[in-house]
Write an enzyme that holds these catalytic residues in place. Structure first.
Site: not given
Length: 194
Positions: A9, A15, A162
């Site tokens: 990420c 994440r 996100d």
């Protein structure tokens, strides 16, 4: 099938550590030997993951903690499969590490079913043709412009948003989306690992 998986990420604090931690626990429970790491395209080395991500992983039974790591050549070379959280992460990795193009996918893209894959492949081909035409300064018809905009927005369907800066509930929704994909991933990997 891939036994060394890298999740990617941006900052490697929300994440990708959620994906790493949850898949580790799920693979262990399923008796599958998978080496799992995560990294970020704009991560600093050794930062703690977000408190919400840490809490979610602890609530699911994970012991210990994860620390952030920037994506490196070593990570990319080590991985048999790289799963990103967004199309932008995927593009960034492929631009920086072109040798990894064949093993780099978004998580959602990799776990899609065959009919979704065929449709995505056709959409990517059309998008590439339109982008080449645009790059060659050839004008696009109104229909082609609309098609290009529609296809560009479909790419976002492969993104996991996100949760950075959001509430615990926002992180929980993100974790649930990732976990849903991880179940599909295990189903895809398990037959080749037994």
């Amino acid at each position: 099938m891939a036994k060394q998986i890298l999740f990617v990420c941006t900052g490697n604090t929300c994440r990708s550590p959620l994906a790493e931690g949850m898949l580790r626990m799920m693979a262990e429970e399923a008796g599958l030997k998978i080496d799992i790491r995560s990294a970020g395209t704009a991560a600093s080395e050794g930062c703690p993951i977000s408190p919400h991500s840490h809490r979610i992983l602890q609530d699911k039974g994970m012991q210990g903690t994860l620390l952030s790591s920037p994506v490196s050549h070593e990570h990319v070379d080590w991985a048999e499969l790289i799963l990103t959280m967004t199309m932008n992460h995927k593009r960034s990795l492929i631009q920086q590490y072109p040798f990894a193009a064949d093993k780099t996918f978004t998580l959602k893209e990799y776990v899609r079913n065959d009919s979704e894959a065929a449709l995505q492949s056709e959409q990517e081909k059309t998008m590439a043709e339109l982008e080449i035409k645009k790059a060659l300064s050839q004008s696009l018809s109104e229909d082609e412009v609309q098609q290009w905009v529609a296809l560009a927005s479909l790419a976002n369907d492969y993104d996991i948003v996100d949760p950075f800066g959001g509430s615990y509930e926002t992180y929980k929704q993100c974790a649930d989306e990732i976990e849903h994909c991880l179940h599909k991933l295990l189903n895809k990997l398990a037959p080749d690992m037994n």
